[in-house]
Design a protein around this motif. Structure first.
Motif, PDB file in Angstrom:
ATOM      1  N   MET A 181       0.853  -1.194   0.000  1.00 54.65           N
ATOM      2  CA  MET A 181       0.000   0.000   0.000  1.00 54.65           C
ATOM      3  C   MET A 181       0.884   1.238   0.000  1.00 54.65           C
ATOM      4  SD  MET A 181      -2.802   1.735   0.164  1.00 54.65           S
ATOM      5  CE  MET A 181      -4.077   0.490   0.439  1.00 54.65           C
ATOM      6  N   PRO A 182       0.729   2.142  -0.990  1.00 54.56           N
ATOM      7  CA  PRO A 182       1.574   3.338  -1.047  1.00 54.56           C
ATOM      8  C   PRO A 182       1.401   4.290   0.129  1.00 54.56           C
ATOM      9  CG  PRO A 182       0.495   2.915  -3.156  1.00 54.56           C
ATOM     10  CD  PRO A 182      -0.157   2.015  -2.147  1.00 54.56           C
ATOM     11  N   GLY A 183       0.258   4.224   0.871  1.00 56.25           N
ATOM     12  CA  GLY A 183       0.019   5.203   1.931  1.00 56.25           C
ATOM     13  C   GLY A 183      -0.218   6.571   1.322  1.00 56.25           C
ATOM     14  N   THR A 184       0.373   7.610   1.919  1.00 53.08           N
ATOM     15  CA  THR A 184       0.303   8.945   1.335  1.00 53.08           C
ATOM     16  C   THR A 184       1.345   9.051   0.229  1.00 53.08           C
ATOM     17  OG1 THR A 184      -0.468   9.948   3.392  1.00 53.08           O
ATOM     18  CG2 THR A 184       0.562  11.408   1.791  1.00 53.08           C
ATOM     19  N   VAL A 185       0.924   9.536  -0.922  1.00 48.45           N
ATOM     20  CA  VAL A 185       1.842   9.724  -2.055  1.00 48.45           C
ATOM     21  C   VAL A 185       2.249  11.194  -2.098  1.00 48.45           C
ATOM     22  CG1 VAL A 185       2.068   9.716  -4.563  1.00 48.45           C
ATOM     23  CG2 VAL A 185       0.946   7.795  -3.404  1.00 48.45           C
ATOM     24  N   VAL A 186       3.534  11.442  -2.000  1.00 52.15           N
ATOM     25  CA  VAL A 186       4.085  12.797  -2.101  1.00 52.15           C
ATOM     26  C   VAL A 186       4.759  12.929  -3.458  1.00 52.15           C
ATOM     27  CG1 VAL A 186       5.654  14.505  -1.111  1.00 52.15           C
ATOM     28  CG2 VAL A 186       4.445  12.897   0.392  1.00 52.15           C
ATOM     29  N   MET A 187       4.394  13.966  -4.204  1.00 48.13           N
ATOM     30  CA  MET A 187       4.962  14.200  -5.530  1.00 48.13           C
ATOM     31  C   MET A 187       5.717  15.517  -5.522  1.00 48.13           C
ATOM     32  SD  MET A 187       1.684  13.232  -7.910  1.00 48.13           S
ATOM     33  CE  MET A 187       0.909  11.602  -7.855  1.00 48.13           C
ATOM     34  N   GLY A 188       7.011  15.464  -5.793  1.00 49.80           N
ATOM     35  CA  GLY A 188       7.791  16.696  -5.788  1.00 49.80           C
ATOM     36  C   GLY A 188       9.253  16.432  -6.054  1.00 49.80           C
ATOM     37  N   VAL A 189      10.068  17.445  -5.842  1.00 40.34           N
ATOM     38  CA  VAL A 189      11.478  17.358  -6.204  1.00 40.34           C
ATOM     39  C   VAL A 189      12.376  17.421  -4.973  1.00 40.34           C
ATOM     40  CG1 VAL A 189      11.136  18.304  -8.501  1.00 40.34           C
ATOM     41  CG2 VAL A 189      11.575  19.859  -6.606  1.00 40.34           C
ATOM     42  N   ILE A 190      13.607  16.979  -5.178  1.00 43.58           N
ATOM     43  CA  ILE A 190      14.639  16.980  -4.143  1.00 43.58           C
ATOM     44  C   ILE A 190      15.533  18.204  -4.333  1.00 43.58           C
ATOM     45  CG2 ILE A 190      16.696  15.777  -3.283  1.00 43.58           C
ATOM     46  CD1 ILE A 190      15.338  13.150  -4.142  1.00 43.58           C
ATOM     47  N   PHE A 191      15.881  18.828  -3.235  1.00 45.75           N
ATOM     48  CA  PHE A 191      16.852  19.919  -3.249  1.00 45.75           C
ATOM     49  C   PHE A 191      18.015  19.572  -2.327  1.00 45.75           C
ATOM     50  CE2 PHE A 191      13.643  22.346  -5.291  1.00 45.75           C
ATOM     51  CZ  PHE A 191      14.211  23.519  -5.770  1.00 45.75           C
ATOM     52  N   VAL A 192      19.142  20.171  -2.590  1.00 44.71           N
ATOM     53  CA  VAL A 192      20.241  20.197  -1.629  1.00 44.71           C
ATOM     54  C   VAL A 192      20.309  21.624  -1.093  1.00 44.71           C
ATOM     55  CG1 VAL A 192      22.725  20.026  -1.294  1.00 44.71           C
ATOM     56  CG2 VAL A 192      21.537  18.333  -2.707  1.00 44.71           C
ATOM     57  N   ASP A 193      20.171  21.773   0.220  1.00 43.64           N
ATOM     58  CA  ASP A 193      20.193  23.088   0.860  1.00 43.64           C
ATOM     59  C   ASP A 193      21.623  23.453   1.242  1.00 43.64           C
ATOM     60  OD1 ASP A 193      17.472  22.901   0.608  1.00 43.64           O
ATOM     61  OD2 ASP A 193      17.075  22.613   2.748  1.00 43.64           O
ATOM     62  N   ILE A 194      22.058  24.619   0.832  1.00 44.93           N
ATOM     63  CA  ILE A 194      23.359  25.157   1.233  1.00 44.93           C
ATOM     64  C   ILE A 194      23.064  26.306   2.186  1.00 44.93           C
ATOM     65  CG2 ILE A 194      25.548  26.108   0.432  1.00 44.93           C
ATOM     66  CD1 ILE A 194      24.698  25.007  -2.403  1.00 44.93           C
ATOM     67  N   LYS A 195      23.330  26.096   3.466  1.00 45.02           N
ATOM     68  CA  LYS A 195      22.896  27.064   4.483  1.00 45.02           C
ATOM     69  C   LYS A 195      24.095  27.677   5.211  1.00 45.02           C
ATOM     70  CE  LYS A 195      19.938  24.352   6.737  1.00 45.02           C
ATOM     71  NZ  LYS A 195      18.803  23.980   7.601  1.00 45.02           N
ATOM     72  N   GLY A 196      24.065  29.007   5.343  1.00 44.90           N
ATOM     73  CA  GLY A 196      25.107  29.711   6.064  1.00 44.90           C
ATOM     74  C   GLY A 196      24.612  30.237   7.396  1.00 44.90           C
ATOM     75  N   PHE A 197      25.417  30.033   8.451  1.00 49.39           N
ATOM     76  CA  PHE A 197      25.059  30.465   9.805  1.00 49.39           C
ATOM     77  C   PHE A 197      26.142  31.410  10.323  1.00 49.39           C
ATOM     78  CE2 PHE A 197      23.111  26.385   9.097  1.00 49.39           C
ATOM     79  CZ  PHE A 197      21.867  26.474   9.684  1.00 49.39           C
ATOM     80  N   PRO A 198      25.818  32.667  10.640  1.00 47.65           N
ATOM     81  CA  PRO A 198      26.833  33.600  11.156  1.00 47.65           C
ATOM     82  C   PRO A 198      27.210  33.244  12.594  1.00 47.65           C
ATOM     83  CG  PRO A 198      24.669  34.624  11.242  1.00 47.65           C
ATOM     84  CD  PRO A 198      24.479  33.290  10.559  1.00 47.65           C
ATOM     85  N   PHE A 199      28.456  33.525  12.950  1.00 47.13           N
ATOM     86  CA  PHE A 199      28.896  33.288  14.326  1.00 47.13           C
ATOM     87  C   PHE A 199      28.323  34.341  15.281  1.00 47.13           C
ATOM     88  CE2 PHE A 199      32.888  31.122  12.537  1.00 47.13           C
ATOM     89  CZ  PHE A 199      32.285  29.876  12.597  1.00 47.13           C
ATOM     90  N   GLY A 200      28.115  35.538  14.774  1.00 44.19           N
ATOM     91  CA  GLY A 200      27.587  36.616  15.614  1.00 44.19           C
ATOM     92  C   GLY A 200      26.374  37.246  14.975  1.00 44.19           C
ATOM     93  N   GLU A 201      26.166  38.533  15.235  1.00 44.33           N
ATOM     94  CA  GLU A 201      25.022  39.239  14.669  1.00 44.33           C
ATOM     95  C   GLU A 201      25.144  39.313  13.152  1.00 44.33           C
ATOM     96  OE1 GLU A 201      22.802  43.621  14.953  1.00 44.33           O
ATOM     97  OE2 GLU A 201      24.532  43.134  16.235  1.00 44.33           O
ATOM     98  N   TYR A 202      24.044  39.004  12.465  1.00 41.72           N
ATOM     99  CA  TYR A 202      24.057  39.001  11.002  1.00 41.72           C
ATOM    100  C   TYR A 202      23.917  40.422  10.460  1.00 41.72           C
ATOM    101  CZ  TYR A 202      22.510  38.328   6.184  1.00 41.72           C
ATOM    102  OH  TYR A 202      22.396  38.395   4.826  1.00 41.72           O
ATOM    103  N   HIS A 203      24.777  40.764   9.476  1.00 43.70           N
ATOM    104  CA  HIS A 203      24.717  42.067   8.827  1.00 43.70           C
ATOM    105  C   HIS A 203      24.440  41.845   7.347  1.00 43.70           C
ATOM    106  CE1 HIS A 203      26.237  44.153  12.392  1.00 43.70           C
ATOM    107  NE2 HIS A 203      27.091  43.141  12.519  1.00 43.70           N
TER     108      HIS A 203
END
Length: 299
Positions: free
Chosen positions: A1-23
């Motif tokens: 049984m497929p259950g819920t079928v999700v249709m969509g695409v895959i992404f690779v997230d490239i995320k940047g995190f600042p060490f301090g306050e973001y400017h």
């Protein structure tokens, strides 16, 4: 049984995190992480992580990052029998910068080529939809594809949930949303769709807004997430409407919280919960994502 079928695409997230306050206009020293992402991919993995059967209809390519993403989904027991591979450009990229609080400060994305997946769904769509408990469709993949899946869900009487990352198709074709069991979005997306502000500061006013403008568009039911203010909802069939508070947790990274909410609410509605309880499930999953650097809830 497929259950819920999700249709969509895959992404690779490239995320940047600042060490301090973001400017926004300055240089920000920090860390950069590569994370498996994509709205539909996140929703599928969130559903699997809470033990719900899920089939993910997607595409990948021959790159190592695509292969790694598929292996991760298989490790979560997600059914990939209807997924296809293309030589190149089968996986999207999302570049995001977070601020010092873990909130999104800015982003840009590169969509994969979804035409091969659209052709595949024209061939196999009836088989896939007819066996599903419900369908979650990433409508950003294209207008014709969305029309086709909407028609199949009507034909086989399957509940349909719209997943949208950039609102491109939804804004051009809001009539398609009339055929969804429930449209789930955040307040910014709701304002773009309804052409009216949705207040985070006053959830009661937000309820009245979506009741008036959402029902005016013919939406059967609607849920709008309001960040730390929780979510508001209405169901025109049952008359249920109200505010669901968010869980108070310490935020590490907000990425994927909305996807987890959508996954929880859709699963709740698919398996017989009312809209209020479905929102409570979604809020619980969203909170579990916010306290981690991952884009999906813990198993």
């Amino acid at each position: 049984m497929p259950g819920t079928v999700v249709m969509g695409v895959i992404f690779v997230d490239i995320k940047g995190f600042p060490f301090g306050e973001y400017h926004a206009t300055g240089t920000n020293l920090g860390s950069i992480r590569f994370v498996h992402g994509g709205v539909a991919r996140n929703v599928a993995e969130d559903m699997a992580r809470i033990g719900s059967p899920v089939t993910f209809v997607t595409l990948g390519d021959t790159t190592p990052m695509s292969r790694e993403a598929m292996e991760r989904l298989e490790a979560q027991k997600i059914d990939l029998r209807y997924s296809i591979r293309v030589p190149q450009n089968g996986v999207g990229l999302w570049l995001a910068v977070m601020d010092e609080k873990g909130d999104l400060a800015g982003s840009t994305s590169q969509m994969p080529d979804t035409e091969p997946l659209a052709r595949y769904l024209q061939e196999r769509g009836e088989e896939i939809v007819s066996g599903a408990d419900s369908v979650c469709l990433e409508m950003d993949m294209g207008e014709e594809l969305s029309e086709w899946i909407v028609a199949l869900c009507q034909k086989y009487r399957k509940d349909l949930y719209c997943i949208s990352a950039n609102m491109s198709v939804v804004q051009r074709r809001p009539d398609l949303l009339r055929h969804t069991r429930c449209f789930i979005c955040n307040d910014i997306e709701a304002e773009r769709l309804l052409h009216h502000p949705v207040s985070r500061a006053d959830p009661e006013a937000a309820v009245e807004t979506i009741l008036h403008y959402g029902r005016g568009m013919g939406l059967r039911s609607m849920v709008v997430t309001l960040g730390s203010a929780g979510s508001v909802y209405y169901d025109s069939i049952t008359g249920d409407a109200g505010h669901c508070p968010a869980h108070k947790v310490e935020m590490v990274d907000s990425t994927g919280a909305g996807d987890a909410f959508c996954a929880g609410a859709a699963i709740g509605l698919t398996y017989g919960k009312g809209l209020k309880e479905a929102c409570e499930i979604g809020a619980m999953l969203a909170a579990s994502v916010i306290v981690t650097s991952e884009s999906v809830c813990p198993r």
